[in-house]
Design an enzyme around this catalytic site. Sequence first.
Site, PDB file in Angstrom:
ATOM      1  N   TYR A   9     -41.499 -30.947 -98.468  1.00  0.00           N
ATOM      2  CA  TYR A   9     -40.061 -30.665 -98.408  1.00  0.00           C
ATOM      3  C   TYR A   9     -39.595 -30.145 -99.761  1.00  0.00           C
ATOM      4  O   TYR A   9     -39.841 -30.767-100.792  1.00  0.00           O
ATOM      5  CB  TYR A   9     -39.264 -31.916 -98.044  1.00  0.00           C
ATOM      6  CG  TYR A   9     -37.824 -31.548 -97.747  1.00  0.00           C
ATOM      7  CD1 TYR A   9     -37.407 -31.292 -96.453  1.00  0.00           C
ATOM      8  CD2 TYR A   9     -36.901 -31.378 -98.777  1.00  0.00           C
ATOM      9  CE1 TYR A   9     -36.112 -30.894 -96.181  1.00  0.00           C
ATOM     10  CE2 TYR A   9     -35.605 -30.976 -98.518  1.00  0.00           C
ATOM     11  CZ  TYR A   9     -35.214 -30.734 -97.217  1.00  0.00           C
ATOM     12  OH  TYR A   9     -33.935 -30.319 -96.961  1.00  0.00           O
ATOM     13  N   GLN A  42     -33.611 -32.217 -89.896  1.00  0.00           N
ATOM     14  CA  GLN A  42     -34.253 -31.445 -88.817  1.00  0.00           C
ATOM     15  C   GLN A  42     -35.607 -30.902 -89.257  1.00  0.00           C
ATOM     16  O   GLN A  42     -36.550 -30.826 -88.456  1.00  0.00           O
ATOM     17  CB  GLN A  42     -33.326 -30.325 -88.303  1.00  0.00           C
ATOM     18  CG  GLN A  42     -32.907 -29.287 -89.323  1.00  0.00           C
ATOM     19  CD  GLN A  42     -31.625 -29.684 -90.092  1.00  0.00           C
ATOM     20  OE1 GLN A  42     -31.292 -30.871 -90.193  1.00  0.00           O
ATOM     21  NE2 GLN A  42     -30.939 -28.707 -90.649  1.00  0.00           N
ATOM     22  N   ASN A  58     -32.193 -34.830-100.311  1.00  0.00           N
ATOM     23  CA  ASN A  58     -30.945 -35.599-100.390  1.00  0.00           C
ATOM     24  C   ASN A  58     -31.027 -36.845 -99.494  1.00  0.00           C
ATOM     25  O   ASN A  58     -32.086 -37.182 -98.967  1.00  0.00           O
ATOM     26  CB  ASN A  58     -29.759 -34.710-100.008  1.00  0.00           C
ATOM     27  CG  ASN A  58     -29.842 -34.217 -98.556  1.00  0.00           C
ATOM     28  OD1 ASN A  58     -30.562 -34.787 -97.734  1.00  0.00           O
ATOM     29  ND2 ASN A  58     -29.117 -33.157 -98.258  1.00  0.00           N
ATOM     30  N   SER A  75     -33.486 -39.956-111.765  1.00  0.00           N
ATOM     31  CA  SER A  75     -34.510 -39.947-112.809  1.00  0.00           C
ATOM     32  C   SER A  75     -34.099 -40.788-114.021  1.00  0.00           C
ATOM     33  O   SER A  75     -32.925 -41.054-114.229  1.00  0.00           O
ATOM     34  CB  SER A  75     -34.715 -38.487-113.218  1.00  0.00           C
ATOM     35  OG  SER A  75     -35.930 -38.311-113.869  1.00  0.00           O
ATOM     36  N   GLN A 115     -33.014 -35.763-119.944  1.00  0.00           N
ATOM     37  CA  GLN A 115     -33.017 -36.588-118.743  1.00  0.00           C
ATOM     38  C   GLN A 115     -31.645 -36.608-118.094  1.00  0.00           C
ATOM     39  O   GLN A 115     -31.516 -36.462-116.882  1.00  0.00           O
ATOM     40  CB  GLN A 115     -33.425 -38.018-119.137  1.00  0.00           C
ATOM     41  CG  GLN A 115     -33.965 -38.820-117.991  1.00  0.00           C
ATOM     42  CD  GLN A 115     -35.192 -38.155-117.402  1.00  0.00           C
ATOM     43  OE1 GLN A 115     -36.025 -37.624-118.135  1.00  0.00           O
ATOM     44  NE2 GLN A 115     -35.285 -38.125-116.094  1.00  0.00           N
ATOM     45  N   HIS A 127     -30.224 -33.920-115.557  1.00  0.00           N
ATOM     46  CA  HIS A 127     -30.720 -33.806-114.183  1.00  0.00           C
ATOM     47  C   HIS A 127     -29.645 -34.135-113.160  1.00  0.00           C
ATOM     48  O   HIS A 127     -29.539 -33.507-112.113  1.00  0.00           O
ATOM     49  CB  HIS A 127     -31.885 -34.774-113.941  1.00  0.00           C
ATOM     50  CG  HIS A 127     -33.218 -34.181-114.253  1.00  0.00           C
ATOM     51  ND1 HIS A 127     -33.754 -33.161-113.524  1.00  0.00           N
ATOM     52  CD2 HIS A 127     -34.129 -34.466-115.222  1.00  0.00           C
ATOM     53  CE1 HIS A 127     -34.946 -32.836-114.021  1.00  0.00           C
ATOM     54  NE2 HIS A 127     -35.201 -33.604-115.055  1.00  0.00           N
ATOM     55  N   GLU A 172     -39.388 -44.637-115.354  1.00  0.00           N
ATOM     56  CA  GLU A 172     -40.123 -43.501-114.803  1.00  0.00           C
ATOM     57  C   GLU A 172     -40.859 -42.781-115.946  1.00  0.00           C
ATOM     58  O   GLU A 172     -42.048 -42.526-115.873  1.00  0.00           O
ATOM     59  CB  GLU A 172     -39.130 -42.569-114.115  1.00  0.00           C
ATOM     60  CG  GLU A 172     -39.759 -41.355-113.472  1.00  0.00           C
ATOM     61  CD  GLU A 172     -38.712 -40.355-113.010  1.00  0.00           C
ATOM     62  OE1 GLU A 172     -37.529 -40.461-113.420  1.00  0.00           O
ATOM     63  OE2 GLU A 172     -39.084 -39.435-112.252  1.00  0.00           O
ATOM     64  N   ASP A 201     -42.661 -32.256-117.625  1.00  0.00           N
ATOM     65  CA  ASP A 201     -42.043 -31.826-116.366  1.00  0.00           C
ATOM     66  C   ASP A 201     -42.671 -30.547-115.837  1.00  0.00           C
ATOM     67  O   ASP A 201     -42.554 -30.237-114.654  1.00  0.00           O
ATOM     68  CB  ASP A 201     -40.541 -31.557-116.568  1.00  0.00           C
ATOM     69  CG  ASP A 201     -39.734 -32.837-116.618  1.00  0.00           C
ATOM     70  OD1 ASP A 201     -40.261 -33.876-116.183  1.00  0.00           O
ATOM     71  OD2 ASP A 201     -38.582 -32.795-117.087  1.00  0.00           O
ATOM     72  N   GLU A 247     -61.397 -70.007 -86.112  1.00  0.00           N
ATOM     73  CA  GLU A 247     -60.145 -69.310 -85.791  1.00  0.00           C
ATOM     74  C   GLU A 247     -59.910 -69.235 -84.282  1.00  0.00           C
ATOM     75  O   GLU A 247     -58.941 -68.623 -83.836  1.00  0.00           O
ATOM     76  CB  GLU A 247     -60.150 -67.899 -86.418  1.00  0.00           C
ATOM     77  CG  GLU A 247     -60.089 -67.934 -87.943  1.00  0.00           C
ATOM     78  CD  GLU A 247     -59.938 -66.551 -88.595  1.00  0.00           C
ATOM     79  OE1 GLU A 247     -60.012 -65.534 -87.873  1.00  0.00           O
ATOM     80  OE2 GLU A 247     -59.731 -66.505 -89.819  1.00  0.00           O
ATOM     81  N   HIS A 275     -65.296 -62.924 -80.541  1.00  0.00           N
ATOM     82  CA  HIS A 275     -65.832 -62.479 -81.828  1.00  0.00           C
ATOM     83  C   HIS A 275     -67.221 -63.108 -82.035  1.00  0.00           C
ATOM     84  O   HIS A 275     -68.187 -62.414 -82.366  1.00  0.00           O
ATOM     85  CB  HIS A 275     -64.908 -62.906 -82.972  1.00  0.00           C
ATOM     86  CG  HIS A 275     -63.707 -62.040 -83.157  1.00  0.00           C
ATOM     87  ND1 HIS A 275     -62.751 -61.881 -82.199  1.00  0.00           N
ATOM     88  CD2 HIS A 275     -63.306 -61.274 -84.208  1.00  0.00           C
ATOM     89  CE1 HIS A 275     -61.809 -61.077 -82.650  1.00  0.00           C
ATOM     90  NE2 HIS A 275     -62.120 -60.681 -83.870  1.00  0.00           N
TER      91      HIS A 275
END
Lengths: 430, 430
Positions: free
Chosen positions: A130, A191, A214, A237, A259, A262, A327, A361, A415, A420
């Site tokens: 994505y 979608q 998002n 971030s 940072q 962003h 991070e 980055d 058990e 088994h």
Amino acid sequence: MPVSLNTADADFARQFDAFLAARREEEADVSQTVARIIADVRERGDGALAELTKRFDEIDLAAAGIRVSDAEMATAVAEVAPETMDALKLARDRIEAFHRRQLPSDDRYTDEQGAELGCKWTAVDSAGLYVPGGQASYPSSVLMNAVPAKVAGVPRVAMVVPTPAGVMNPLVFAAAQLAGVDEVYRIGGAQAVAALAFGTETVQPVAKIVGPGNAYVAEAKRQVFGVVGIDSIAGPSEVLIVADKDNRPDWIAADLLAQAEHDAAAQSILITDDGELAEAVSREVEKQLATLPRGNIAGASWERFGALITVAGLDEAPDLVNRLAPEHLELATADPEALMKDIRNAGAIFLGHYTPEAVGDYVAGPNHVLPTSRTARFSSGLSVLDFMKRSSILRLSADALRALGPAAMTLADAEGLDAHARSIEMRLNR
Amino acid sequence: MPVSLNTADADFARQFDAFLAARREEEADVSQTVARIIADVRERGDGALAELTKRFDEIDLAAAGIRVSDAEMATAVAEVAPETMDALKLARDRIEAFHRRQLPSDDRYTDEQGAELGCKWTAVDSAGLYVPGGQASYPSSVLMNAVPAKVAGVPRVAMVVPTPAGVMNPLVFAAAQLAGVDEVYRIGGAQAVAALAFGTETVQPVAKIVGPGNAYVAEAKRQVFGVVGIDSIAGPSEVLIVADKDNRPDWIAADLLAQAEHDAAAQSILITDDGELAEAVSREVEKQLATLPRGNIAGASWERFGALITVAGLDEAPDLVNRLAPEHLELATADPEALMKDIRNAGAIFLGHYTPEAVGDYVAGPNHVLPTSRTARFSSGLSVLDFMKRSSILRLSADALRALGPAAMTLADAEGLDAHARSIEMRLNR
């Protein structure tokens, strides 16, 4: 004003706990909307994609086509400046070289009881990437997600990217081409995630979906998890810089702002044992903000979530770092390696004065998809392993089963799982 | 009647797709109930635990104590028969030996541009292990979850296990002790997951929660994910056996039933190129069911979800296996290694005629916590890596930054992130 804390304050422990507990993002509840979109795409396939894309992106997919054609790709890529293309290629090559070292080895051995054991690693059959449209449409993220998939050996990497009002980012297409992405679709939102997870007439389903998005995209990924694999859900971030007195305040300020620019929900934190440095950095931040194009965003982030933490000595830093689990962690100290020994929770560590986080980055090689919001306590950055899975292997001879079977039968009996035990017993009594 | 499919049927593709798409479990929507329980534990801590445990498990925690004392542990463990204890020890040792080989290596190297790169692995600070009470309270699962955590180097492993009406399973405590579990709490359900995630006066929070549980436990893990790490959410178990004509129908039937006896939603599938074997296995299943203590459960699973798939030749098997992506795969053929080469999606692979899956549940060494419900397409069994995380490492000299910085600046400019570019530029212009 950014938060200012000092470990010497009597109330520090409580203040630090409150700082740790503070949330930086509202969670919108979009689960119902997303569930409806996913159901619609499952039911009506391409038809639903066309309708939703018309509504949200103002594109007529019947005319434009769901898939971006090779010719369109080529046209877009031709627009990219040669210098930028070279930078993307350098980035691609370095990301590839770094990630190649992550390729795991199969294992196979025979133990003392004659049991053959091991494991084999395989790539997922297909991966979906994505890519957000609009402002947050970053070619660097395309490389960071697609290159590890290809290094893992994923034969089919499909990318989805919305093109609101038909606007395409040529850099994103160039990055996709350089990374070896196999298919590109001009769809986005929940979608697109639904199409990747369940498939439509045009989009074949994938086994794993990665990439940022998002709130709708994040929720869609959560909802399709299980049908497909997903990467972690990224939050805003953050960077944490540990600096001793021998630092240039302007460099540290620039890294904090890199940072902060962003996202207004990003977070920049400085830990230092030098109160004067903290003050000088604070002044530099204000100064640099004045001329920064994204000064509004960076300023909002710094005002709301920035923090200066003064410690009595740098030996106090690792514990705070581990609790913050940043991070990105910059260790701008005289002996950063010594400090790093005590660091356990951090997505990526940058050592010394010439390693600004921004270089990581883009072109350094390590992945920039990293655990946010303190999740570095239990998770890692994106890697080749995220596109692979492991099958364990076991092979027993009749003798090896004779050696191990009775203990297994004892436990199966304990058990209450008789079938088994029987499946072993039959073979022993042959 | 189990499903019977034949690749020679004209309609096979459609029938197989339908078989793949069939769900085996109803999903109860318990999200609201679980959300309330979690909120209650977050707010009232031990008080909420006491109240909820009184209600669900009929235990007075004020009297019994939330934590199981060392004396209680010792008393319980003393009840375990020596033979069972020996079997648990063998299992523990073999699981430990297998998982030690999964320990990852740190990496550190300097590339041609003079950039120092690498990564370091660290264990999570703490892990919480959920163990179901009642019938599904399996000591083998305690070993399979706790041993990898300890091999990873997790300093603190806390176990929660409900003890409905005060009933404790001594085997579970013995397994916990053998695996090196550090703390045991007599709580269960969503409230136990909440306590592990958020902490209470008595229970310190953990970084990662693993282990199987009912729908409430699974939903609670989903809801606390992000605050803590979680393992995958397990569905009902499954086995797929690929067998050629040279097999004993009774052995194959026993292996199918060993899976089926777990749960009425479990699934057992046979793929064979020998129609006569399929029929013989089918008859053997019925015969063995008649004397199986858990025959009701196994019978229900076999009737509802069992399947016999006949193929024209074993070369047709790998594609079907990869699409089914079984949790457990037995290759009971003359040359299982050859067949395995084409297998990509399977949690655990058992080779040959003397490797019944049941031996892998207990003492073989590989983990029995495996991807279910076709998730082996994108995920792996539990391993040491699930209790570790990786920090990437980058260190640039001034020269290395000079080599890489300009390309990073070009990309930062292209993405409109000026503060990123500035943080590099300042250092280059020194």
